[in-house]
Design a protein around this motif. Structure first.
Motif, short mmCIF file in Angstrom:
data_model
loop_
_atom_site.label_atom_id
_atom_site.label_comp_id
_atom_site.label_asym_id
_atom_site.label_seq_id
_atom_site.Cartn_x
_atom_site.Cartn_y
_atom_site.Cartn_z
N TYR A 74 -0.82 2.46 2.32
CA TYR A 74 0.51 3.02 1.71
C TYR A 74 1.34 1.97 0.89
O TYR A 74 1.99 2.32 -0.17
N PHE A 75 1.82 0.76 1.41
CA PHE A 75 2.46 -0.32 0.70
C PHE A 75 1.88 -0.58 -0.59
O PHE A 75 2.64 -0.48 -1.62
N THR A 76 0.64 -0.88 -0.76
CA THR A 76 -0.05 -1.41 -1.95
C THR A 76 0.04 -0.34 -2.98
O THR A 76 0.33 -0.39 -4.05
N GLY A 77 -0.08 0.99 -2.41
CA GLY A 77 -0.04 2.25 -3.23
C GLY A 77 1.15 2.38 -4.01
O GLY A 77 1.09 2.67 -5.22
N PHE A 78 2.02 2.05 -3.20
CA PHE A 78 3.46 2.36 -3.66
C PHE A 78 3.93 1.29 -4.70
O PHE A 78 4.45 1.89 -5.84
N ILE A 79 3.67 -0.01 -4.45
CA ILE A 79 4.19 -1.06 -5.33
C ILE A 79 3.26 -0.99 -6.50
O ILE A 79 3.87 -1.42 -7.63
N SER A 113 2.07 1.41 -8.05
CA SER A 113 2.64 2.69 -8.93
C SER A 113 3.47 2.25 -10.14
O SER A 113 4.17 1.49 -9.94
N ASN A 114 3.43 3.21 -11.20
CA ASN A 114 4.27 2.82 -12.39
C ASN A 114 5.68 3.13 -12.42
O ASN A 114 6.59 2.24 -12.62
N GLY A 115 6.02 4.58 -11.72
CA GLY A 115 7.52 4.85 -11.87
C GLY A 115 8.19 4.62 -10.80
O GLY A 115 9.43 4.25 -10.71
N TRP A 116 7.76 5.22 -9.44
CA TRP A 116 8.58 5.05 -8.22
C TRP A 116 9.19 3.85 -7.87
O TRP A 116 10.52 3.62 -7.53
N PRO A 117 8.51 2.81 -8.11
CA PRO A 117 9.23 1.09 -7.71
C PRO A 117 10.47 1.04 -8.62
O PRO A 117 11.48 0.38 -7.93
N CYS A 122 8.99 -5.14 -11.12
CA CYS A 122 8.43 -3.91 -10.66
C CYS A 122 7.08 -3.60 -11.01
O CYS A 122 6.04 -3.35 -10.59
N LEU A 123 7.14 -3.68 -12.60
CA LEU A 123 5.85 -3.50 -13.46
C LEU A 123 4.77 -4.61 -13.30
O LEU A 123 3.55 -4.44 -13.54
N GLY A 124 5.40 -5.76 -12.67
CA GLY A 124 4.37 -6.89 -12.35
C GLY A 124 3.19 -6.72 -11.29
O GLY A 124 2.38 -7.48 -11.12
N TYR A 125 3.33 -5.70 -10.63
CA TYR A 125 2.11 -5.13 -9.77
C TYR A 125 1.30 -4.18 -10.11
O TYR A 125 0.63 -3.76 -9.60
N ASN A 126 1.46 -3.74 -11.55
CA ASN A 126 0.74 -2.79 -12.10
C ASN A 126 0.51 -3.11 -13.56
O ASN A 126 -0.51 -3.67 -14.08
N THR A 127 1.44 -2.62 -14.52
CA THR A 127 1.08 -2.71 -15.92
C THR A 127 1.12 -4.14 -16.22
O THR A 127 0.30 -4.69 -17.16
N LEU A 128 2.04 -4.96 -15.69
CA LEU A 128 2.14 -6.33 -16.15
C LEU A 128 1.71 -7.44 -15.24
O LEU A 128 1.75 -8.73 -15.24
N TYR A 129 0.51 -6.85 -14.38
CA TYR A 129 0.00 -7.59 -13.28
C TYR A 129 -1.12 -9.02 -13.91
O TYR A 129 -1.74 -8.85 -14.94
#
Length: 465
Positions: free
Chosen positions: A131-136, A138-142, A371-378
């Motif tokens: 759950y936690f990994t899925g949340f952080i 994601s692009n928009g919700w964080p 926030c984007l560092g865990y998805n788009t800017l990882y």
């Protein structure tokens, strides 16, 4: 630029104490303290922490509050007023909250998200390992939850010193204390029998938390525990971040600084100990000693599993817990933002509204990047201390492992050897108040604290691991 406006101030000693304590009681106490205590053997960590709080922490807290009240300036300009050659310390001191605020708001958004999950009675979903990994990731919700958290922070700062920071500290801090005490007592009543038939209780977890275990301890291990406890103190008492300088500058001259500092120390240490009491017995009861090694994921991964294992009452306990963390996170976030806002006000002579707007734009842009560092800017980067991190971890490393010890070290050199400790002694004793632990203070600020800080800085580059 010489300012012409009237400087804000706390209405009295109680307002100052609660605001300063509110700053100190944040994610550092509720989140970081328990997992470090668990990692470092519970009672052994507590012993080191308490000794350092009464010596190392006391010296830094006294110094920063006294500097603020003496100069009536924020961190960016206070040091220059003490000695024009040492004004550069103010730049470093102001950089710390500038770096911390964006990623603190990102983490605060995570807390708000979990509070909302328990608020709607869906705490069971958070117990899923993914759950936690899925949340952080994601692009928009964080970004959305970060924005809500920042709005709460900015509202208080925009409202000013007395009508904002002091007013809401007086409301939130008593509520936080009642909730923390209640959950701590509840944690001790827990018991659980695992699949192997082994029954563990909260009282057994209390023993693990409080009683030092020196079995197999080496000098190197002890040094690591001491350094962990020292690093924790920066968060626990909000020193080397410019915060206590800013808050000290709002304290009235008739305020008894030593009495205030003692009460801030007591309040903060009690909350830190209670935070461990809330979490460690519960983790031990449901997960055993192995569960106590969860590290930073303790709050967002391990605890939801524990709340789920509690059965029907688990969602209510989870709701109260994340409400506590939300209050603590907001009061600390307010102090971090205020350190930046007050610096801009003093340096440029701007109004609070204009300064706050500038900081708000900066914080929202950089917090979004975090926030984007865990998805788009990882990306993954190996840091000098051997850990692997992303944008948030890099910012955390720069501010916590380098800038904060450096600011504290330079401050000790300035006070201990340049302007002399008597400068602080005179400020603390103004109004004929007594300076208890004066001899200890001088010893610490001139010799002991600088040596410990040099060791901490060496550890940051990979030594003493």
């Amino acid at each position: 630029m010489e300012k012409k406006r009237k400087r804000g101030s706390f209405s009295g000693q109680l307002g100052f104490i609660l605001a300063a304590a509110g700053s100190a009681v944040g994610l550092g106490n509720i989140w970081r303290f328990p997992y470090l205590a668990a990692k470092d053997g519970g009672g052994l960590f507590l012993l080191c922490y308490l000794v350092l709080a009464l010596t190392f922490g006391f010296a830094l807290l006294t110094t920063e509050i006294a500097i603020g009240r003496k100069t009536r300036q924020s961190p960016l300009t206070a040091y220059k007023k003490l000695d024009s050659r040492w004004g550069f310390i103010g730049i470093f001191a102001c950089l710390v909250p500038v770096i911390i605020l964006p990623y603190y708001c990102a983490i605060g958004g995570w807390v708000f998200k979990y509070l909302s999950i328990y608020l709607i009675g869906q705490g069971g979903a958070a117990a899923d390992s993914s759950y936690f990994t899925g949340f952080i990731t994601s692009n928009g919700w964080p970004v959305f939850w970060m924005f809500l958290f920042f709005l709460a922070t900015a509202y208080v700062v925009f409202s000013g010193v007395e009508k904002g920071i002091e007013k809401y500290s007086k409301i939130l801090m008593p509520i936080l204390v009642v909730l923390v005490v209640g959950i701590s007592i509840f944690s001790l009543t827990l018991n659980h029998t695992d699949a192997d038939g082994v029954t563990r209780t909260g009282l057994q977890g209390l023993k693990v938390y409080l009683i030092p275990d020196f079995t197999g301890i080496t000098l190197k291990n002890l040094l690591v525990v001491i350094m962990d406890a020292m690093g924790q103190l920066f968060f626990s008492i909000s020193v080397a971040m410019g915060i206590m300088v800013a808050y000290g500058s709002y304290a009235k001259k008739e305020t008894n600084l030593m009495a205030s500092i003692n009460q801030i120390e007591i309040f903060d240490t009690a909350i830190a100990l209670l935070a461990g009491l809330m979490i460690i017995p519960a983790v031990f009861t449901f997960m055993g000693v192995e569960g106590m090694s969860a590290g930073p994921g303790l709050m967002f991964v391990s605890l939801p599993k524990i709340f789920e294992a509690m059965g029907p009452i688990g969602n209510a306990v989870g709701l109260i817990f994340f409400l506590i963390v939300s209050f603590a996170a907001v009061t600390s976030s307010v102090s971090i933002m205020e350190a930046i806002v007050s610096s801009i006000m003093d340096f440029f002579g701007w109004t609070r509204k204009k300064s706050s707007c500038v900081v708000a734009v900066y914080a929202l842009i950089v917090s979004t990047i975090v926030c984007l560092g865990y998805n788009t800017l990882y990306f993954e980067l190996t840091l000098p201390n051997g850990t692997v991190g992303q944008i948030l971890d890099l910012m955390d490393y720069i501010s916590n492992n380098w800038l904060m010890p450096l600011v504290a070290l330079l401050t000790c050199i300035l006070i201990g050897w340049v302007v002399k400790p008597q400068t602080i002694v005179d400020e603390v004793t103004q109004g004929k108040y007594k300076f208890h632990r004066k001899g200890l203070y001088i010893l610490m600020v001139k010799f002991v604290v600088p040596i410990l800080l040099v060791i901490l800085l060496l550890q940051s580059v990979g030594l003493f691991q």
